[in-house]
Design an enzyme around this catalytic site. Structure first.
Site, PDB file in Angstrom:
ATOM      1  N   SER A   1      11.856  -3.572  -4.208  1.00 24.54           N
ATOM      2  CA  SER A   1      11.936  -5.009  -4.491  1.00 24.54           C
ATOM      3  C   SER A   1      11.312  -5.396  -5.826  1.00 24.54           C
ATOM      4  O   SER A   1      11.694  -6.406  -6.413  1.00 24.54           O
ATOM      5  CB  SER A   1      11.281  -5.800  -3.356  1.00 24.54           C
ATOM      6  OG  SER A   1       9.963  -5.336  -3.120  1.00 24.54           O
TER       7      SER A   1
ATOM      8  N   LYS B   1      12.573 -11.702  -7.002  1.00 20.35           N
ATOM      9  CA  LYS B   1      12.308 -13.138  -6.855  1.00 20.35           C
ATOM     10  C   LYS B   1      13.113 -14.011  -7.815  1.00 20.35           C
ATOM     11  O   LYS B   1      13.442 -15.139  -7.497  1.00 20.35           O
ATOM     12  CB  LYS B   1      10.812 -13.419  -7.044  1.00 20.35           C
ATOM     13  CG  LYS B   1       9.987 -12.871  -5.889  1.00 20.35           C
ATOM     14  CD  LYS B   1       8.875 -13.811  -5.516  1.00 20.35           C
ATOM     15  CE  LYS B   1       8.275 -13.470  -4.168  1.00 20.35           C
ATOM     16  NZ  LYS B   1       7.682 -12.121  -4.129  1.00 20.35           N
TER      17      LYS B   1
ATOM     18  N   GLU C   1       5.063 -23.446  -4.456  1.00 24.36           N
ATOM     19  CA  GLU C   1       3.746 -22.948  -4.106  1.00 24.36           C
ATOM     20  C   GLU C   1       3.812 -21.441  -4.263  1.00 24.36           C
ATOM     21  O   GLU C   1       4.886 -20.846  -4.165  1.00 24.36           O
ATOM     22  CB  GLU C   1       3.370 -23.328  -2.674  1.00 24.36           C
ATOM     23  CG  GLU C   1       3.815 -22.367  -1.596  1.00 24.36           C
ATOM     24  CD  GLU C   1       5.317 -22.327  -1.364  1.00 24.36           C
ATOM     25  OE1 GLU C   1       5.987 -23.362  -1.603  1.00 24.36           O
ATOM     26  OE2 GLU C   1       5.817 -21.270  -0.960  1.00 24.36           O
TER      27      GLU C   1
HETATM   28  C1  LIG Z   1       7.149 -11.501  -3.048  1.00 24.35           C
HETATM   29  C2  LIG Z   1       7.495 -10.072  -2.962  1.00 24.35           C
HETATM   30  C3  LIG Z   1       7.828  -9.463  -1.729  1.00 24.35           C
HETATM   31  C4  LIG Z   1       7.763 -10.175  -0.414  1.00 24.35           C
HETATM   32  O1  LIG Z   1       8.626 -11.248  -0.251  1.00 24.35           O
HETATM   33  P1  LIG Z   1       9.961 -11.201   0.597  1.00 24.35           P
HETATM   34  O2  LIG Z   1      10.403 -12.618   0.631  1.00 24.35           O
HETATM   35  O3  LIG Z   1       9.644 -10.659   1.959  1.00 24.35           O
HETATM   36  O4  LIG Z   1      10.919 -10.323  -0.123  1.00 24.35           O
HETATM   37  C5  LIG Z   1       8.206  -8.127  -1.741  1.00 24.35           C
HETATM   38  N1  LIG Z   1       8.242  -7.414  -2.883  1.00 24.35           N
HETATM   39  C6  LIG Z   1       7.918  -7.960  -4.078  1.00 24.35           C
HETATM   40  C7  LIG Z   1       7.973  -7.106  -5.299  1.00 24.35           C
HETATM   41  C8  LIG Z   1       7.538  -9.301  -4.162  1.00 24.35           C
HETATM   42  O5  LIG Z   1       7.239  -9.827  -5.351  1.00 24.35           O
END
Ligand SMILES: *Cc1c(COP(=O)(O)O)cnc(C)c1O
Length: 420
Positions: A385, A94, A116
């Site tokens: 992610s 993020k 948000e």
């Molecule tokens: C917010 C988040 C997601 C989901 O958001 P995307 O916009 O679909 O990437 C996935 N993995 C993590 C670790 C997150 O913090």
């Protein structure tokens, strides 16, 4: 930015049947300004240098591509590589977007950002980027979400952001979006709205995908360096779609690389307790929150409640770019249930010593479901992610850990005793 990363980013705001911009008249100038500056920064070498040096020297990029040798051995086929977005500062992808957009806000001469947040991770990333770049930040969050994700609220406040609880409706993300928009309508002259995922009205899906494209650009270089060839499959979890588009873009032009988005299957198909808009075929096209995409909604166009063990995946819509790529057959969608995710998490922790976020674990679980059908020579890249150690409350709950529950009870008693 490379041509590959640009491949998906259109400027008319439509991706096939999806996308567009359905915004109140009063925000038209705000969006026009963002479009103008977004086009300008794409050509602006100095902006790009500043962004890249923040990513490198502040956030810690490039993130590694780790060969998961023990996981590979566990399945006994294919080769598994993991793209390590968990190693970014604040523990997830993020920050790539938050740093880019807060820098963009600064270029536009704004002094304040708003955002948000549902699960709170985007709020933490925005508060972090605002602190680092010297802007003030206001984060809107539903009261219900604040209760569920209090540790993120704690960090946002410590990082200097104002956190405003939204106390109406379902007191969750969609109410926080409404409040943030209400703020923006009266503040856009000084304030940029940092949207957290590749959704929303044009040009936000394009902007967020653009700032996340670095994930795939690095991963492609890295896999070519170690394997001398492209992967067979790239897996990513899909909430709003930003980490998935981030890793997919560089591979998109290579038709022989399979791209797989993994949604939150929650308690399974037909349970009504999931967020699988595409994989379960239940999302219906509609316009809401400023854009057109597949939303989980009833026949009257009322948004359904969504659910996932992973708070960051329970979004009712999906990126218009991904809705289109799915319709065109370029990205395959699948879902992982809570049960599959908990099983996958235990395997990953014990074979690799890695702790993926529950969101990211969906990408692993999706890959694990498919890997038995793959050939020995296939290469999998799984986008991790974010990291899960920050989700200790959710993970302990997901794993039904009784010793953890007892520890929380003891802590609560200690606080009560010392307050007397
Ligand atoms: C917010 C988040 C997601 C989901 O958001 P995307 O916009 O679909 O990437 C996935 N993995 C993590 C670790 C997150 O913090």
């Amino acid at each position: 930015m490379s041509a590959a990363a640009e491949a998906l980013v259109k400027d008319d705001g439509y991706y096939g049947n999806y996308g567009g911009s359905f915004i109140p008249e009063i925000l038209v100038p705000a969006f026009a300004e963002i479009k103008e500056y977004f086009e300008a920064i794409k050509q602006d070498e100095a902006f790009w240098q500043e962004y890249c040096s923040l990513l490198a020297d502040y956030s810690g990029r490039p993130t590694p591509l780790t060969y998961a040798d023990r996981l590979t051995e566990y399945f006994g086929r294919a080769k598994i590589y993991i793209k390590r977005e968990d190693l970014n500062h604040t523990g997830a992808h993020k920050l790539n977007n938050a740093l880019g957009q807060v820098l963009l806000a600064k270029k536009m001469g704004k002094t304040r950002v708003i955002a948000e947040t549902g699960a709170g991770q985007h709020g933490v990333a925005t508060a972090t980027a605002a602190a680092k770049l010297g802007l003030s930040a206001t984060i809107y969050m539903g009261r219900e979400d604040m209760e569920r994700q209090y540790s993120n609220v704690f960090w946002m406040k410590r990082l200097g952001a104002e956190v405003i609880a939204v106390d109406y409706g379902s007191r969750t993300l969609k109410d926080a979006i409404n409040e943030a928009l209400r703020d923006w309508v009266s503040s856009f002259e000084t304030t940029h709205y940092v949207l957290g995922t590749a959704s929303g009205a044009h040009p936000f899906p394009a902007i967020v995908s653009y700032f996340q494209a670095v994930i795939g650009i690095e991963a492609k270089e890295q896999i070519l360096r170690v394997e001398g060839r492209l992967p067979s499959w790239v897996y990513a979890c899909v909430g709003g779609g930003s980490n998935a588009l981030g890793v997919f873009q560089a591979f998109y032009p290579h038709e022989n690389v399979g791209l797989v988005g993994v949604e939150a299957g929650g308690q399974g198909k037909g349970s009504g307790r999931h967020a699988a808009r595409i994989a379960y075929g239940e999302g219906k096209a509609g316009v809401a929150q400023g854009f057109k995409t597949l939303f989980l909604q009833n026949n009257d166009g009322q948004m359904n409640d969504t659910y996932s063990l992973a708070a960051g995946l329970d979004y009712v819509g999906v990126s218009p770019i991904l809705a289109d790529l799915s319709e065109r057959g370029r990205v395959r969608f699948t879902a992982a249930t809570d049960t599959e995710v908990v099983e996958a998490l235990e395997i990953i922790m014990k074979t690799e010593g890695l702790i993926p976020a529950l969101e990211s674990t969906h990408a692993f679980a999706g890959a694990f479901n498919d890997i038995t059908e793959s050939s020995g020579s296939d290469i999998f890249i799984i986008n991790m992610s974010g990291r899960g150690d920050k989700d200790i409350f959710n993970v302990a709950e997901g794993l039904h850990d009784d010793e953890w529950k007892a520890f929380i009870r003891r802590k609560a008693r200690q606080f009560e005793n010392s307050a007397r």
